[in-house]
Design a protein around this motif. Sequence first.
Motif, PDB file in Angstrom:
ATOM      1  N   SER A 187     -59.349 -13.931 -15.914  1.00 56.39           N
ATOM      2  CA  SER A 187     -58.607 -13.413 -14.767  1.00 56.39           C
ATOM      3  C   SER A 187     -59.247 -13.855 -13.449  1.00 56.39           C
ATOM      4  N   SER A 188     -60.573 -13.923 -13.418  1.00 55.28           N
ATOM      5  CA  SER A 188     -61.258 -14.394 -12.210  1.00 55.28           C
ATOM      6  C   SER A 188     -61.000 -15.875 -11.972  1.00 55.28           C
ATOM      7  N   GLN A 189     -60.962 -16.652 -13.054  1.00 58.21           N
ATOM      8  CA  GLN A 189     -60.637 -18.071 -12.929  1.00 58.21           C
ATOM      9  C   GLN A 189     -59.232 -18.246 -12.331  1.00 58.21           C
ATOM     10  N   ARG A 190     -58.288 -17.476 -12.834  1.00 57.26           N
ATOM     11  CA  ARG A 190     -56.915 -17.579 -12.321  1.00 57.26           C
ATOM     12  C   ARG A 190     -56.850 -17.156 -10.865  1.00 57.26           C
ATOM     13  N   ALA A 191     -57.601 -16.101 -10.528  1.00 53.11           N
ATOM     14  CA  ALA A 191     -57.593 -15.624  -9.145  1.00 53.11           C
ATOM     15  C   ALA A 191     -58.110 -16.693  -8.192  1.00 53.11           C
ATOM     16  N   TYR A 192     -59.205 -17.356  -8.581  1.00 53.50           N
ATOM     17  CA  TYR A 192     -59.756 -18.404  -7.724  1.00 53.50           C
ATOM     18  C   TYR A 192     -58.769 -19.552  -7.568  1.00 53.50           C
ATOM     19  N   THR A 193     -58.180 -19.979  -8.671  1.00 56.10           N
ATOM     20  CA  THR A 193     -57.207 -21.061  -8.606  1.00 56.10           C
ATOM     21  C   THR A 193     -56.059 -20.704  -7.674  1.00 56.10           C
ATOM     22  N   SER A 194     -55.557 -19.468  -7.794  1.00 55.14           N
ATOM     23  CA  SER A 194     -54.444 -19.026  -6.954  1.00 55.14           C
ATOM     24  C   SER A 194     -54.824 -19.036  -5.479  1.00 55.14           C
ATOM     25  N   GLU A 232     -65.674 -21.104 -14.682  1.00 52.07           N
ATOM     26  CA  GLU A 232     -66.338 -22.393 -14.771  1.00 52.07           C
ATOM     27  C   GLU A 232     -67.554 -22.232 -15.696  1.00 52.07           C
ATOM     28  N   ALA A 233     -67.593 -22.883 -16.790  1.00 50.23           N
ATOM     29  CA  ALA A 233     -68.768 -22.460 -17.574  1.00 50.23           C
ATOM     30  C   ALA A 233     -69.788 -21.872 -16.649  1.00 50.23           C
ATOM     31  N   SER A 247     -59.595 -22.079  12.029  1.00 51.16           N
ATOM     32  CA  SER A 247     -59.151 -20.849  11.371  1.00 51.16           C
ATOM     33  C   SER A 247     -60.167 -20.512  10.298  1.00 51.16           C
ATOM     34  N   LEU A 248     -60.308 -19.226  10.018  1.00 55.06           N
ATOM     35  CA  LEU A 248     -61.282 -18.759   9.033  1.00 55.06           C
ATOM     36  C   LEU A 248     -60.622 -17.736   8.129  1.00 55.06           C
ATOM     37  N   THR A 249     -60.565 -18.036   6.849  1.00 58.46           N
ATOM     38  CA  THR A 249     -59.968 -17.146   5.857  1.00 58.46           C
ATOM     39  C   THR A 249     -61.051 -16.697   4.890  1.00 58.46           C
ATOM     40  N   TYR A 250     -61.129 -15.395   4.667  1.00 57.54           N
ATOM     41  CA  TYR A 250     -62.170 -14.808   3.807  1.00 57.54           C
ATOM     42  C   TYR A 250     -61.498 -13.956   2.736  1.00 57.54           C
ATOM     43  N   ARG A 251     -61.856 -14.194   1.507  1.00 61.38           N
ATOM     44  CA  ARG A 251     -61.284 -13.461   0.378  1.00 61.38           C
ATOM     45  C   ARG A 251     -62.392 -13.043  -0.586  1.00 61.38           C
ATOM     46  N   VAL A 252     -62.180 -11.909  -1.253  1.00 62.57           N
ATOM     47  CA  VAL A 252     -63.074 -11.422  -2.301  1.00 62.57           C
ATOM     48  C   VAL A 252     -62.288 -11.357  -3.603  1.00 62.57           C
ATOM     49  N   ILE A 253     -62.834 -11.938  -4.659  1.00 62.55           N
ATOM     50  CA  ILE A 253     -62.198 -11.846  -5.973  1.00 62.55           C
ATOM     51  C   ILE A 253     -62.706 -10.581  -6.648  1.00 62.55           C
ATOM     52  N   LYS A 254     -61.834  -9.632  -6.794  1.00 60.81           N
ATOM     53  CA  LYS A 254     -62.208  -8.334  -7.352  1.00 60.81           C
ATOM     54  C   LYS A 254     -62.674  -8.465  -8.803  1.00 60.81           C
ATOM     55  N   GLY A 255     -63.780  -7.813  -9.112  1.00 64.04           N
ATOM     56  CA  GLY A 255     -64.291  -7.781 -10.477  1.00 64.04           C
ATOM     57  C   GLY A 255     -64.967  -9.057 -10.941  1.00 64.04           C
ATOM     58  N   ALA A 256     -65.063 -10.056 -10.077  1.00 61.25           N
ATOM     59  CA  ALA A 256     -65.608 -11.351 -10.495  1.00 61.25           C
ATOM     60  C   ALA A 256     -67.120 -11.403 -10.373  1.00 61.25           C
ATOM     61  N   ASP A 257     -67.764 -12.168 -11.279  1.00 58.97           N
ATOM     62  CA  ASP A 257     -69.186 -12.455 -11.157  1.00 58.97           C
ATOM     63  C   ASP A 257     -69.354 -13.845 -10.547  1.00 58.97           C
ATOM     64  N   HIS A 258     -70.589 -14.304 -10.448  1.00 61.44           N
ATOM     65  CA  HIS A 258     -70.854 -15.573  -9.763  1.00 61.44           C
ATOM     66  C   HIS A 258     -70.169 -16.754 -10.438  1.00 61.44           C
ATOM     67  N   GLY A 259     -70.227 -16.802 -11.758  1.00 70.97           N
ATOM     68  CA  GLY A 259     -69.689 -17.949 -12.484  1.00 70.97           C
ATOM     69  C   GLY A 259     -68.233 -17.835 -12.885  1.00 70.97           C
ATOM     70  N   LEU A 260     -67.543 -16.752 -12.454  1.00 70.46           N
ATOM     71  CA  LEU A 260     -66.139 -16.537 -12.843  1.00 70.46           C
ATOM     72  C   LEU A 260     -65.976 -16.635 -14.355  1.00 70.46           C
ATOM     73  N   THR A 261     -66.755 -15.832 -15.059  1.00 70.07           N
ATOM     74  CA  THR A 261     -66.812 -15.983 -16.509  1.00 70.07           C
ATOM     75  C   THR A 261     -65.646 -15.364 -17.262  1.00 70.07           C
ATOM     76  N   ASP A 262     -64.765 -14.628 -16.583  1.00 72.87           N
ATOM     77  CA  ASP A 262     -63.582 -14.124 -17.286  1.00 72.87           C
ATOM     78  C   ASP A 262     -62.353 -14.857 -16.780  1.00 72.87           C
TER      79      ASP A 262
END
Length: 269
Positions: free
Chosen positions: A224-231, A263-264, A207-222
């Motif tokens: 909300s992006s950190q929470r989105a990735y964790t979720s 992630e820092a 199976s292959l699941t693909y997701r995009v974190i909206k508004g996120a940069d490479h390092g997840l520096t905000d």
Amino acid sequence: MPTLEDAIRIAVDDGHISGTMVSPRTRLPGVLFVHGWGGSQEQYLARAREIAALGCVCLTFDLRGHGNTRPQYETVSRESNLRDVLAAYDVLASHRFVDPSTIAVVGSSYGGYLAAILTTMRSVKWLALRVPALYMDNGWELPKRQLHRDQDLGTYRSSLVPAAENRALRACMAFKGDVLVIESEFDKTIPHAVISSYLDACIHAHSLTYRVIKGADHGLTDESSQRAYTSLLVNWMTEMVFGEREGNTPTQSTTMPGSALPEAPPGPA
């Protein structure tokens, strides 16, 4: 989950009462976390704790050139870091509570690249890649930092790379387990072409699941992006782990990008 039942006698006062001890028949899934270049295991500890709560044994670690071995940052090679990943995997797989046939590997950026290659060398059931990096196959034993001077990575990553021409992509092409690929919408380090190369390579994935974190940069520096990735990661692992326990596995499918929950910062990927 399959269980074992053992009849027991429980001593109480001057006699005994009967009981039945019900325990899991199988051992637990293992989850190995591989951080990105310039990162550390600290970035995954909170996520490891959440996934451990699902009934998994999790391992985070620092690649050489990071953490206590920071002085090796300028000299450590991909070859050495891959050996780090292999050593960490072997420790996890040998844990007395881990079922070595149900191991997940979670990697970010450079860690995702190494995680993909690991699947050709060890048994991996589930593979989660967040913004996985790509490097040319040449210069494998050179210091990783030197690759950014010797390889035109910007150009290399700007167009689709055929799976047959890259070690990590060849690994993905051969991988038959379940795959999660996560992209950051505003990633200036890993462009969409790299993500597409990984997705195109996973032709034999269960199976292959693909997701995009909206508004996120490479390092997840905000945050909300950190929470989105964790979720996203915890939800996917929940589906994998509980599906395995119930004997239900995902069918072959590709989940296209939708609205990820809002992630820092790492070094160059």
